[in-house]
Write a protein that holds these residues in place. Structure first.
Motif, short mmCIF file in Angstrom:
data_model
loop_
_atom_site.label_atom_id
_atom_site.label_comp_id
_atom_site.label_asym_id
_atom_site.label_seq_id
_atom_site.Cartn_x
_atom_site.Cartn_y
_atom_site.Cartn_z
N HIS A 207 -29.04 -7.70 11.29
CA HIS A 207 -30.57 -8.02 11.53
C HIS A 207 -31.15 -8.04 13.23
CE1 HIS A 207 -32.26 -11.36 13.84
NE2 HIS A 207 -32.09 -11.90 13.23
N SER A 208 -32.45 -7.17 12.41
CA SER A 208 -33.07 -6.23 12.81
C SER A 208 -33.53 -6.68 14.39
CB SER A 208 -34.97 -6.89 13.02
OG SER A 208 -35.71 -7.79 13.01
N GLY A 209 -33.17 -7.39 14.96
CA GLY A 209 -32.85 -7.97 16.34
C GLY A 209 -32.14 -7.03 16.84
N TYR A 210 -30.86 -6.22 17.05
CA TYR A 210 -30.01 -5.23 17.22
C TYR A 210 -30.28 -3.62 17.11
CZ TYR A 210 -27.26 -9.16 17.18
OH TYR A 210 -26.40 -10.46 16.78
N ILE A 211 -31.60 -3.18 16.41
CA ILE A 211 -31.94 -1.39 16.23
C ILE A 211 -32.62 -1.82 16.94
CG2 ILE A 211 -33.39 -0.70 15.73
CD1 ILE A 211 -33.99 -2.60 12.81
N GLY A 212 -31.86 -0.33 18.00
CA GLY A 212 -31.63 0.53 18.78
C GLY A 212 -30.82 0.46 20.41
N LEU A 213 -29.74 -0.92 19.61
CA LEU A 213 -28.64 -0.50 20.54
C LEU A 213 -28.26 0.71 20.57
CD1 LEU A 213 -26.79 -3.81 20.04
CD2 LEU A 213 -29.21 -3.07 22.25
N ASN A 214 -27.94 1.43 19.02
CA ASN A 214 -27.72 3.00 19.32
C ASN A 214 -27.71 3.92 21.37
OD1 ASN A 214 -29.85 2.55 17.67
ND2 ASN A 214 -29.03 5.08 17.51
N GLN A 215 -28.78 4.18 21.31
CA GLN A 215 -29.59 4.25 22.23
C GLN A 215 -28.73 4.48 23.15
OE1 GLN A 215 -33.48 4.79 21.33
NE2 GLN A 215 -33.91 5.01 19.28
N GLU A 216 -28.74 2.75 23.48
CA GLU A 216 -28.03 2.67 25.36
C GLU A 216 -26.40 2.34 25.21
OE1 GLU A 216 -30.41 -1.38 26.16
OE2 GLU A 216 -31.70 -0.55 24.27
N TYR A 217 -26.06 2.38 24.17
CA TYR A 217 -24.29 2.24 24.09
C TYR A 217 -23.51 3.53 22.96
CZ TYR A 217 -24.62 -2.26 25.71
OH TYR A 217 -25.34 -3.31 26.35
N GLN A 218 -22.72 3.51 23.63
CA GLN A 218 -21.24 4.63 23.20
C GLN A 218 -21.60 4.85 21.96
OE1 GLN A 218 -17.87 4.80 24.37
NE2 GLN A 218 -17.69 5.81 22.58
N ALA A 219 -21.92 3.68 20.30
CA ALA A 219 -21.91 4.24 19.53
C ALA A 219 -22.29 2.54 18.90
CB ALA A 219 -20.98 4.68 18.02
N HIS A 220 -22.76 2.31 18.06
CA HIS A 220 -23.80 1.01 17.40
C HIS A 220 -23.45 0.82 15.62
CE1 HIS A 220 -26.50 -1.76 15.64
NE2 HIS A 220 -25.59 -3.03 16.30
N GLU A 221 -22.10 0.16 15.32
CA GLU A 221 -22.37 -0.09 14.54
C GLU A 221 -22.66 -1.16 13.11
OE1 GLU A 221 -21.20 2.50 12.43
OE2 GLU A 221 -19.94 3.80 13.72
N ALA A 222 -23.28 -1.57 12.08
CA ALA A 222 -23.71 -2.62 11.91
C ALA A 222 -23.90 -2.69 10.54
CB ALA A 222 -25.48 -2.09 11.33
N VAL A 223 -22.49 -3.95 10.05
CA VAL A 223 -22.46 -4.68 8.60
C VAL A 223 -23.59 -4.91 7.74
CG1 VAL A 223 -19.99 -3.62 8.86
CG2 VAL A 223 -21.05 -6.32 9.50
N ASN A 224 -23.79 -5.18 6.69
CA ASN A 224 -25.44 -5.01 5.59
C ASN A 224 -24.37 -6.53 5.06
OD1 ASN A 224 -26.71 -5.99 5.03
ND2 ASN A 224 -27.83 -3.96 3.96
N HIS A 225 -24.48 -7.32 5.87
CA HIS A 225 -23.76 -8.69 4.65
C HIS A 225 -24.14 -9.44 3.32
CE1 HIS A 225 -21.84 -10.24 8.81
NE2 HIS A 225 -21.33 -8.91 8.12
N LEU A 226 -26.21 -8.83 2.97
CA LEU A 226 -26.52 -9.27 2.46
C LEU A 226 -25.97 -8.30 1.09
CD1 LEU A 226 -30.11 -9.58 3.84
CD2 LEU A 226 -28.64 -11.70 3.12
N ALA A 227 -25.74 -6.86 0.83
CA ALA A 227 -25.43 -5.41 0.49
C ALA A 227 -24.22 -6.46 -0.43
CB ALA A 227 -25.94 -4.57 0.73
#
Length: 305
Positions: A207-227
């Motif tokens: 979801h686009s609402g989570y974009i940018g979390l990688n800059q605030e946390y140790q890491a941010h991993e996103a899984v693409n359910h649509l794909a």
């Protein structure tokens, strides 16, 4: 303190009002009664056997063990409260007010009020402790479908300009606790910031609402359910989605419908059950009754927002 393994044993152990009162005094004060108004201990007991009077000269107020708790000023007997608390904390997907009223011989209105007071005990005991390590985050929406509503209800929603769905975010710390919280006017990232420590690894969907979390946390991993991507190493949200499934089954199967006004309490109830799932029924019951501080008045419960 008597031990019990089931409802029959609990009812037998705590059917007497005085026994219930002594049990509550032990759970709340540890055998050392304390004035809830000034904090002084060693009050003296009055002749009725229920009330205490504070020895402090500036206080001298009478009180019982129920003052300042969800049981204060309740006309429901403590033995009934004990049974209600046990039923609410042991049913895996909750118990409706109609069912509780039939089980305990009280009115549905009283049972509804009792249930909301019990949910007050199910709040997070450590709300300020941020989640750490690997934290799964996902969102869901609670509310009826337009085509399933009556014409009058659909018209009411449309005239108010409010959506028929309420956004709820689920956060689950692997090998730790889980939490459901309303998103409200916040953004997705605002809610994550409120509950997750910066040292955590955050895992979400794409979801686009989570974009940018990688800059605030140790890491941010996103899984693409649509794909059709559902797992990539440690990156998956299956656990929090399983948590959502319990929540949805509680709403659809037991309560059938909940109002947005009270939804946060049902979220707290589901979180409490999930986080205490490895406890015995007796341990879960004792944890709830040891957290009885705080009141919920009926006038506050029914007032319009």
């Amino acid at each position: 303190m008597q031990q019990f393994k089931n409802l029959r044993e609990m009812m037998a152990a705590y059917s007497d009002e005085q026994v219930c009162r002594e049990y509550m005094e032990q759970m709340r004060w540890g055998g050392n009664p304390t004035c809830p108004f000034c904090g002084m201990n060693k009050p003296y007991k009055l002749k009725d056997g229920k009330r205490y009077r504070c020895r402090e000269s500036q206080c001298k107020r009478n009180f019982t063990v129920t003052v300042g708790t969800v049981f204060e000023d309740s006309k429901v007997k403590l033995s009934v409260w004990m049974a209600a608390l046990y039923l609410c904390t042991t049913h895996k997907k909750g118990v409706s007010s109609h069912q509780l009223a039939r089980n305990l011989g009280i009115t549905q209105k009283t049972a509804w009020f009792v249930l909301h007071r019990v949910r007050l005990l199910m709040g997070d005991p450590e709300p300020d402790v941020a989640m750490d390590n690997v934290v799964e985050v996902d969102e869901t929406y609670v509310g009826g479908k337009w085509d399933k509503m009556t014409r009058a209800r659909r018209k009411k929603h449309q005239e108010s300009g409010k959506d028929n769905k309420v956004a709820v975010m689920g956060l689950l710390e692997r090998d730790g606790k889980a939490k459901l919280t309303l998103i409200g006017e916040n953004t997705f990232k605002d809610v994550v910031r409120q509950h997750v420590a910066p040292s955590a690894v955050v895992i979400t969907d794409a979801h686009s609402g989570y974009i940018g979390l990688n800059q605030e946390y140790q890491a941010h991993e996103a899984v693409n359910h649509l794909a059709q991507e559902f797992r990539r190493g440690i990156a998956y949200t299956n656990s929090v989605e399983g948590f959502f499934s319990v929540f949805k089954r509680t709403i659809f199967g037991t309560y059938h419908q909940v109002s947005p006004k009270h939804l946060h309490r049902y979220c707290a109830e589901t979180s409490y059950r999930f986080n205490s799932r490895k406890m015995t029924d007796a341990e879960r019951f004792e944890m709830a009754i040891s957290n009885t501080k705080g009141r919920l008045r009926y006038s506050e419960l029914i007032k319009k927002l």
